[in-house]
Design an enzyme around this catalytic site. Structure first.
Site, PDB file in Angstrom:
ATOM      1  N   GLN A 155       6.897   8.798  -2.504  1.00  0.00           N
ATOM      2  CA  GLN A 155       7.835   9.873  -2.170  1.00  0.00           C
ATOM      3  C   GLN A 155       8.941   9.325  -1.274  1.00  0.00           C
ATOM      4  OE1 GLN A 155       6.602  13.013   0.483  1.00  0.00           O
ATOM      5  NE2 GLN A 155       7.549  14.600  -0.757  1.00  0.00           N
ATOM      6  N   GLY A 282       2.646  10.007   8.799  1.00  0.00           N
ATOM      7  CA  GLY A 282       1.398  10.578   9.282  1.00  0.00           C
ATOM      8  C   GLY A 282       0.404  10.659   8.133  1.00  0.00           C
ATOM      9  N   GLU A 285       0.441  13.322   0.760  1.00  0.00           N
ATOM     10  CA  GLU A 285      -0.443  14.250   0.066  1.00  0.00           C
ATOM     11  C   GLU A 285      -0.779  13.814  -1.351  1.00  0.00           C
ATOM     12  OE1 GLU A 285       2.680  14.804   1.178  1.00  0.00           O
ATOM     13  OE2 GLU A 285       3.893  15.890  -0.286  1.00  0.00           O
ATOM     14  N   ASN A 286      -1.036  12.532  -1.585  1.00  0.00           N
ATOM     15  CA  ASN A 286      -1.344  12.104  -2.941  1.00  0.00           C
ATOM     16  C   ASN A 286      -2.554  12.892  -3.452  1.00  0.00           C
ATOM     17  OD1 ASN A 286       0.761  10.146  -2.987  1.00  0.00           O
ATOM     18  ND2 ASN A 286      -0.493   8.890  -1.623  1.00  0.00           N
ATOM     19  N   HIS A 309      -2.350  19.790   7.100  1.00  0.00           N
ATOM     20  CA  HIS A 309      -1.041  19.669   6.445  1.00  0.00           C
ATOM     21  C   HIS A 309      -1.186  19.034   5.046  1.00  0.00           C
ATOM     22  CE1 HIS A 309       3.398  19.247   6.441  1.00  0.00           C
ATOM     23  NE2 HIS A 309       3.116  18.213   5.653  1.00  0.00           N
ATOM     24  N   GLU A 310      -1.839  17.885   4.995  1.00  0.00           N
ATOM     25  CA  GLU A 310      -1.948  17.196   3.692  1.00  0.00           C
ATOM     26  C   GLU A 310      -2.751  18.028   2.707  1.00  0.00           C
ATOM     27  OE1 GLU A 310       0.195  15.047   3.555  1.00  0.00           O
ATOM     28  OE2 GLU A 310       0.391  14.722   5.704  1.00  0.00           O
ATOM     29  N   HIS A 313      -0.794  20.816   1.080  1.00  0.00           N
ATOM     30  CA  HIS A 313       0.047  20.380  -0.044  1.00  0.00           C
ATOM     31  C   HIS A 313      -0.662  20.531  -1.392  1.00  0.00           C
ATOM     32  CE1 HIS A 313       3.838  18.918   1.468  1.00  0.00           C
ATOM     33  NE2 HIS A 313       3.275  18.139   2.379  1.00  0.00           N
ATOM     34  N   GLU A 332       7.826  21.329   2.028  1.00  0.00           N
ATOM     35  CA  GLU A 332       7.410  21.073   3.413  1.00  0.00           C
ATOM     36  C   GLU A 332       7.399  22.326   4.297  1.00  0.00           C
ATOM     37  OE1 GLU A 332       5.858  18.616   4.084  1.00  0.00           O
ATOM     38  OE2 GLU A 332       6.491  17.057   2.682  1.00  0.00           O
ATOM     39  N   ASP A 387      15.488   9.880   1.339  1.00  0.00           N
ATOM     40  CA  ASP A 387      14.763   9.577   2.588  1.00  0.00           C
ATOM     41  C   ASP A 387      15.412  10.324   3.758  1.00  0.00           C
ATOM     42  OD1 ASP A 387      12.889   7.908   1.509  1.00  0.00           O
ATOM     43  OD2 ASP A 387      13.881   6.038   2.087  1.00  0.00           O
ATOM     44  N   TYR A 395      10.736  21.071   7.354  1.00  0.00           N
ATOM     45  CA  TYR A 395       9.384  21.368   7.838  1.00  0.00           C
ATOM     46  C   TYR A 395       9.380  22.623   8.724  1.00  0.00           C
ATOM     47  CZ  TYR A 395       7.952  16.658   6.367  1.00  0.00           C
ATOM     48  OH  TYR A 395       7.678  15.540   5.637  1.00  0.00           O
TER      49      TYR A 395
HETATM   50 ZN   LIG Z   1       4.204  17.361   4.095  1.00  0.00          ZN
END
Ligand SMILES: [Zn+2]
Length: 613
Positions: A155, A282, A285-286, A309-310, A313, A332, A387, A395
């Protein structure tokens, strides 16, 4: 006249049709032409070569034709294409391909001649040692020191640096993969990872759910596995696997809490891969296998909102995905909101509000640094590298927007709306315009006079924060501030019951004219310079730079040398770059740290340290 009017209408309808059919696929950051030919399935076959720091093999796509085009447009970046083949008349046949000019942020267009009847295409290629989406660590850069380690971070548009691909989140594809590694290493992917301890160097994967390309992920290293439940396990280097399993023991309860609010978890297993400290984020979220920084293994479970958080997702982002990087807030903002709801469900309102308040403070600081146009949720990026869009805006401003809607419509109504939203757009990629139309139909129109479309547009298309935006405030933090004021006048601090959050609030809000004596007094009493909690250490070290508190210098150096998570190192380099002496010192530390930093961390911090003028 009637006749020509009809023609006019016909042409107008055709133009509208043209725009609406391309709108969903419109992505300024990809050369893909999904409306001509798309690639719904990938077969990947790659050798992981640590000696050459190279992935080598082929990507094979099944083709879905939506026009009579004979060309397939793919994204690539720094890839060497060895040959291309198409499957027709029951065999592989060589075919022509060409690479376009190099674009500074998009890479190169790869055009493959697929003829008019081929059903599959195969591209043989290898990656560059400098691929922006991969990091290769030598054995010395791992904790175990015996085996190398590699991982991907795709990502937003780094998949194209390790797979020739239609690299737009508007595409969804399934994949199978075969990976080979040196014997003894374990390879994992964002797919159905086996829990077996077989280490024969050949691994097979399947991801049967259609995902956007940025969620294809790979890692290989000397990994151990520790189960947390029958559905959740930790993959990590041996030194940290037990600690991580303890730290993240609440993950199964988080899954249950999220399912109760937003519907079933649709990805089968949910495992965590703990990466080396150089991982630039951090977490990532794969799907089925979140990639996690070891800097949240703090020993007190205080930083596990990152796991919330992850995990969140798995609904917002992976299930319902932004159609382009302009729409990142759809991933996000929703995820930050859901993350906080999970924390509230598990740990209560007080902790959830403290985390909201910390995020809000970060957002306010960030808003001061950003150009007004970059504080808009539906940001106009042009072809700037996506990026750049990963500020606090998508977020926290996104989260505040959803908190605002919850406040206005009431939790019960808003929860029902969100749950239906995840069902209605499951496994789809949507744009901001699609979200607005859905919001209008399913929430605003059904509950008239509560929130106007003008207000929605202010949130989504205007810079900064609306006047009536939520301003999260924590009672616990108010008490910390009272204590701080007494302490600054010479009183004692009662910190026994303080959590990491209260410490962060305390350090972040100390007056900048705090005396050197008071810095030393704090450090003597609470050993802040040597504290192992990475977030508290970060806040303290940042203050120590501002206050020229020299006793923290050695710790600052070792912190910058051992951690590569950009959120933790970049604000320190930014602060150091403000004075000539510190800048000189920071450049020397940076040069020593650089080989252990991810390419993304290098890019961001070199901009801070070397391109200042
Ligand atoms: Zn995220």
């Amino acid at each position: 006249m009637l006749f020509s009017k009809q023609w006019f209408l016909f042409i107008a309808m055709a133009i509208v049709g043209l725009f609406s059919s391309t709108a969903a696929a419109e992505d300024a950051h990809s050369y893909a032409r999904l409306d001509e030919v798309s690639t719904p399935h990938l077969e990947l076959d790659l050798a992981i070569d640590f000696d050459r720091k190279q992935l080598r093999g082929f990507a094979e796509y099944s083709l879905q034709r939506h026009s009579n085009s004979n060309l397939l447009y793919l994204d690539s970046s720094q890839l060497t294409i060895d040959k291309a083949e198409i499957w027709q008349h029951d065999q592989w046949q060589p075919t022509k391909f060409s690479l376009g000019d190099v674009h500074p942020s998009l890479g190169q267009e790869l055009i493959v001649d697929i003829g008019s009847t081929a059903t599959k295409v195969r591209i043989h290629y290898h990656t560059a040692t400098t691929a922006s989406g991969l990091q290769w660590l030598t054995p010395a850069q791992t904790a175990g020191k015996k085996h190398p380690f590699m991982f991907s971070q795709s990502q937003p548009i780094h998949s194209r640096s390790w797979i020739p691909i239609q690299d737009t989140p508007a595409l969804r594809l399934t994949y199978n993969a075969r990976l080979t590694t040196p014997a003894g290493l374990l390879a994992v992917m964002s797919a159905d990872n086996s829990l077996s301890d077989n280490r024969d160097g050949e691994y097979f994967f399947s991801m049967p759910q259609a995902i956007p390309p940025y969620l294809i992920a790979i890692a290989a290293g000397d990994l151990a596995i520790q189960a947390i439940s029958d559905k959740v396990a930790v993959f990590a280097e041996q030194y940290i696997v037990d600690q991580a399993a303890w730290e993240f023991a609440d993950t199964p309860a988080m899954i249950e809490a999220t399912e109760a609010m937003y519907g079933p978890y649709r990805w089968d297993r949910y495992d965590l891969l703990i990466l080396p400290p150089s991982f630039p984020f951090g977490g990532m979220e794969n799907p089925r296998l979140s990639f996690i920084t070891p800097t949240v293994v703090s020993g007190d479970r205080s930083l596990i909102n990152l796991i919330a958080h992850e995990l969140a997702h798995s609904w917002s982002g992976n299930l319902v995905t932004n159609a382009s990087w302009r729409d990142l807030w759809i991933n996000e903002g929703f995820t930050s909101y859901v993350e906080n709801r999970i924390m509230e469900a598990l740990f209560g309102t007080e902790r959830a509000v403290m985390e909201q308040a910390l995020g809000y403070q970060d957002l306010l600081a960030n808003l001061e640094l950003l150009e007004p146009n970059d504080t808009i949720l539906n940001i106009d990026l042009g072809t700037r590298h996506p990026d750049d869009v990963f500020s606090q805006v998508p977020y926290v401003k996104g989260q505040l927007f959803l908190m605002y809607l919850e406040e206005q419509f009431g939790r019960e109504t808003f929860d029902k709306f969100l749950r239906q939203y995840f069902d209605d757009f499951a496994f789809q990629s949507i744009s901001t315009a699609q979200f607005k139309a859905y919001l209008q139909r399913e929430l605003l129109a059904k509950h008239p006079q509560v929130v106007s479309m003008d207000k929605i547009n202010e949130w989504i298309h205007q810079p900064g924060l609306p006047e009536d935006a939520p301003k999260p405030q924590s009672d616990a933090f108010a008490k910390v501030e009272q204590q701080m004021n007494r302490w600054l006048k010479g009183g004692a601090l009662q910190t026994d019951s303080w959590t990491t959050h209260e410490w962060l609030h305390f350090i972040n809000n100390l007056p900048l004219d705090i005396s050197a004596d008071n810095m030393a007094r704090l450090d003597r009493q609470f050993n802040l310079t040597s504290i192992q909690n990475s977030e508290i250490a970060h806040a303290w070290l940042k203050l120590s730079i501002i206050k020229k508190y020299e006793p923290a210098r050695d710790r600052l150096r070792s912190y910058l040398l051992t951690i590569g998570r950009n959120k933790l190192v970049s604000p320190l380099y930014r602060e150091l770059a403000k004075t000539p002496d510190n800048l000189k010192w920071a450049r020397a530390v940076y040069e020593q740290a650089k080989p252990g930093y991810h390419p993304l961390t290098q890019t961001v911090n070199e901009a801070l340290l070397y391109n200042k003028d």
